[in-house]
Design a protein around this motif. Structure first.
Motif, PDB file in Angstrom:
ATOM      1  N   TRP A  30      -0.018   4.597  -2.729  1.00  0.00           N
ATOM      2  CA  TRP A  30      -0.397   6.098  -2.628  1.00  0.00           C
ATOM      3  C   TRP A  30       0.764   6.437  -1.938  1.00  0.00           C
ATOM      4  O   TRP A  30       1.746   5.668  -1.336  1.00  0.00           O
ATOM      5  CB  TRP A  30      -1.702   6.191  -1.528  1.00  0.00           C
ATOM      6  CG  TRP A  30      -1.354   4.941  -0.390  1.00  0.00           C
ATOM      7  CD1 TRP A  30      -0.730   5.079   0.788  1.00  0.00           C
ATOM      8  CD2 TRP A  30      -2.292   3.980  -0.238  1.00  0.00           C
ATOM      9  NE1 TRP A  30      -0.995   4.197   1.668  1.00  0.00           N
ATOM     10  CE2 TRP A  30      -2.334   3.300   0.950  1.00  0.00           C
ATOM     11  CE3 TRP A  30      -3.514   3.402  -1.130  1.00  0.00           C
ATOM     12  CZ2 TRP A  30      -2.584   2.171   1.533  1.00  0.00           C
ATOM     13  CZ3 TRP A  30      -4.026   2.164  -0.712  1.00  0.00           C
ATOM     14  CH2 TRP A  30      -3.665   1.625   0.812  1.00  0.00           C
ATOM     15  N   LYS A  62      -6.892   4.312   5.174  1.00  0.00           N
ATOM     16  CA  LYS A  62      -6.161   4.868   3.905  1.00  0.00           C
ATOM     17  C   LYS A  62      -6.958   3.931   2.718  1.00  0.00           C
ATOM     18  O   LYS A  62      -6.910   4.375   1.615  1.00  0.00           O
ATOM     19  CB  LYS A  62      -4.757   4.885   3.922  1.00  0.00           C
ATOM     20  CG  LYS A  62      -4.315   5.792   4.889  1.00  0.00           C
ATOM     21  CD  LYS A  62      -2.785   5.864   4.794  1.00  0.00           C
ATOM     22  CE  LYS A  62      -1.964   4.830   5.365  1.00  0.00           C
ATOM     23  NZ  LYS A  62      -0.589   4.906   5.472  1.00  0.00           N
ATOM     24  N   VAL A  65      -5.451  10.888   0.845  1.00  0.00           N
ATOM     25  CA  VAL A  65      -4.593   9.639   0.247  1.00  0.00           C
ATOM     26  C   VAL A  65      -4.458   9.907  -1.260  1.00  0.00           C
ATOM     27  O   VAL A  65      -5.445  10.229  -2.075  1.00  0.00           O
ATOM     28  CB  VAL A  65      -5.573   8.177   0.281  1.00  0.00           C
ATOM     29  CG1 VAL A  65      -4.992   7.207  -0.389  1.00  0.00           C
ATOM     30  CG2 VAL A  65      -5.904   8.066   1.905  1.00  0.00           C
ATOM     31  N   ASP A  66      -3.311  10.313  -1.628  1.00  0.00           N
ATOM     32  CA  ASP A  66      -2.939  10.600  -2.871  1.00  0.00           C
ATOM     33  C   ASP A  66      -2.207   9.154  -3.579  1.00  0.00           C
ATOM     34  O   ASP A  66      -1.312   8.978  -3.398  1.00  0.00           O
ATOM     35  CB  ASP A  66      -1.878  11.840  -2.817  1.00  0.00           C
ATOM     36  CG  ASP A  66      -2.510  13.114  -2.209  1.00  0.00           C
ATOM     37  OD1 ASP A  66      -3.784  13.315  -2.606  1.00  0.00           O
ATOM     38  OD2 ASP A  66      -1.598  13.743  -1.513  1.00  0.00           O
ATOM     39  N   LEU A  67      -3.176   8.872  -4.789  1.00  0.00           N
ATOM     40  CA  LEU A  67      -2.485   7.857  -5.404  1.00  0.00           C
ATOM     41  C   LEU A  67      -1.463   8.209  -6.197  1.00  0.00           C
ATOM     42  O   LEU A  67      -1.127   9.105  -6.801  1.00  0.00           O
ATOM     43  CB  LEU A  67      -3.960   7.224  -6.221  1.00  0.00           C
ATOM     44  CG  LEU A  67      -4.869   6.660  -5.614  1.00  0.00           C
ATOM     45  CD1 LEU A  67      -5.915   6.242  -6.670  1.00  0.00           C
ATOM     46  CD2 LEU A  67      -4.750   5.485  -4.613  1.00  0.00           C
ATOM     47  N   ARG A  92     -10.337   5.235   1.911  1.00  0.00           N
ATOM     48  CA  ARG A  92     -10.336   6.447   0.824  1.00  0.00           C
ATOM     49  C   ARG A  92      -9.594   6.335  -0.101  1.00  0.00           C
ATOM     50  O   ARG A  92      -9.832   7.392  -1.013  1.00  0.00           O
ATOM     51  CB  ARG A  92      -9.554   7.463   1.997  1.00  0.00           C
ATOM     52  CG  ARG A  92     -10.321   8.034   3.224  1.00  0.00           C
ATOM     53  CD  ARG A  92      -9.802   9.058   4.028  1.00  0.00           C
ATOM     54  NE  ARG A  92      -8.811   8.464   4.805  1.00  0.00           N
ATOM     55  CZ  ARG A  92      -7.594   9.152   5.105  1.00  0.00           C
ATOM     56  NH1 ARG A  92      -7.337  10.482   4.452  1.00  0.00           N
ATOM     57  NH2 ARG A  92      -6.466   8.488   5.870  1.00  0.00           N
ATOM     58  N   SER A  93      -8.875   5.177  -0.388  1.00  0.00           N
ATOM     59  CA  SER A  93      -8.144   5.170  -1.736  1.00  0.00           C
ATOM     60  C   SER A  93      -9.173   4.833  -2.741  1.00  0.00           C
ATOM     61  O   SER A  93      -8.876   5.265  -4.085  1.00  0.00           O
ATOM     62  CB  SER A  93      -7.125   3.892  -1.414  1.00  0.00           C
ATOM     63  OG  SER A  93      -7.830   2.923  -1.513  1.00  0.00           O
ATOM     64  N   GLN A 138      -4.672   3.749 -10.145  1.00  0.00           N
ATOM     65  CA  GLN A 138      -6.055   3.194 -10.441  1.00  0.00           C
ATOM     66  C   GLN A 138      -6.254   2.564 -11.604  1.00  0.00           C
ATOM     67  O   GLN A 138      -6.846   1.397 -12.025  1.00  0.00           O
ATOM     68  CB  GLN A 138      -6.821   4.631 -10.572  1.00  0.00           C
ATOM     69  CG  GLN A 138      -8.463   4.159 -10.768  1.00  0.00           C
ATOM     70  CD  GLN A 138      -9.204   5.495 -10.226  1.00  0.00           C
ATOM     71  OE1 GLN A 138      -8.621   6.301  -9.664  1.00  0.00           O
ATOM     72  NE2 GLN A 138     -10.623   5.399 -10.362  1.00  0.00           N
ATOM     73  N   ASN A 147       3.188   8.189   0.742  1.00  0.00           N
ATOM     74  CA  ASN A 147       3.059   8.009   2.247  1.00  0.00           C
ATOM     75  C   ASN A 147       4.568   8.631   2.984  1.00  0.00           C
ATOM     76  O   ASN A 147       4.599   9.545   3.684  1.00  0.00           O
ATOM     77  CB  ASN A 147       3.053   6.645   2.575  1.00  0.00           C
ATOM     78  CG  ASN A 147       3.330   6.292   4.192  1.00  0.00           C
ATOM     79  OD1 ASN A 147       2.098   6.796   4.986  1.00  0.00           O
ATOM     80  ND2 ASN A 147       4.092   5.595   4.884  1.00  0.00           N
ATOM     81  N   GLY A 156       0.759  -1.138  -0.079  1.00  0.00           N
ATOM     82  CA  GLY A 156      -0.120   0.014  -0.185  1.00  0.00           C
ATOM     83  C   GLY A 156       0.886   1.025  -0.033  1.00  0.00           C
ATOM     84  O   GLY A 156       0.967   1.998  -0.887  1.00  0.00           O
ATOM     85  N   ASP A 157       1.628   1.512   1.327  1.00  0.00           N
ATOM     86  CA  ASP A 157       2.407   3.035   1.144  1.00  0.00           C
ATOM     87  C   ASP A 157       3.406   2.841   0.348  1.00  0.00           C
ATOM     88  O   ASP A 157       4.262   1.891   0.212  1.00  0.00           O
ATOM     89  CB  ASP A 157       2.910   2.739   2.696  1.00  0.00           C
ATOM     90  CG  ASP A 157       1.693   2.928   3.754  1.00  0.00           C
ATOM     91  OD1 ASP A 157       0.496   3.346   3.400  1.00  0.00           O
ATOM     92  OD2 ASP A 157       1.913   2.928   4.993  1.00  0.00           O
TER      93      ASP A 157
END
Length: 228
Positions: free
Chosen positions: A14, A132, A99-101, A135-136, A106, A16, A9-10
């Motif tokens: 997105w 997170k 949360v900024d991808l 919200r992603s 995407q 982090n 994830g991190d």
């Protein structure tokens, strides 16, 4: 043939670590007002974080507590309540940050969904990671989501066994050599390294000489899988 893809994830899906770096800059500036002589603030904070992992685990909350501990230690207890409150507010701002991808995430995840069994395997504070992930906007694309306290060979073997995944048909995609590459190879799986521009010192490790793939961004994952 690969049929199961797991994503970290991190800093893989997105942003982090850049948020931690910005907060550490603010921490350094705050302490500069208290220290009469230069201090190796970053080194002392990293030492506190590493020592506290066994107590707090990974994540923002442990980071904030380590900042407070370091501030008290470096100032011999002279740091005031207002500054401690500032450190707490730093942490709240991190937890509430959008949360900024990363670029292409995407598109790539949606394109692979349905063609492969997709998993999300991330580590850290349960509440923060769940928030997170929600919200992603990506949660529904994954067939399984696992939040773990550590990423080591035993953890990956346990997850693969739980989900009935053959390691030989499994690939982990992540930014950390220490957490996403080396332990997966040790567990018999495949790994794809997607470096992030900032790496926490604790996660730094020498990449293996062979048996893994490296791409510059997730845009390179679909063609890599097609040619596997």
């Amino acid at each position: 043939m690969i049929d199961t893809i797991a994503f970290d994830g991190d800093d893989t899906l997105w942003h982090n670590e850049s948020l931690f770096s910005m907060t550490q800059d603010r921490f350094r500036a705050l302490l500069a007002n208290h220290l009469q002589e230069p201090a190796d603030i970053d080194r002392r904070l990293l030492q506190a974080e590493r020592e506290n992992l066994r107590v707090y685990g990974y994540g923002i909350k442990g980071f904030v507590l380590s900042m407070i501990e370091t501030a008290v230690d470096l100032t011999d207890g002279r740091i005031g309540g207002r500054d401690i409150q500032s450190l707490v507010e730093f942490g709240k701002a991190m937890l509430e940050h959008p949360v900024d991808l990363l670029d292409g995430v995407q598109e790539v995840v949606e394109g692979l969904s349905g063609r492969y069994r997709l998993m999300l395997v991330t580590k850290g504070d349960l509440f923060d990671q769940e928030s997170k992930i929600a919200r992603s906007g990506l949660a529904e694309r994954f067939d399984a989501i696992e939040i773990v306290s550590e990423k080591d060979p035993a953890t990956y073997r346990r997850l693969l066994d739980r989900h009935g995944v053959d390691p030989a048909r499994f690939v982990m995609v992540g930014n950390s050599v220490r957490s996403d590459i080396l332990p997966v190879l040790a567990a018999g799986g495949h790994a794809v390294h997607v470096p992030y521009h900032v790496t926490w010192a604790h996660e730094e490790a020498e990449p293996p000489a062979e048996n893994y793939r490296r791409i510059d961004s997730l845009h390179g994952l679909p063609p890599l899988l097609a040619a596997w």
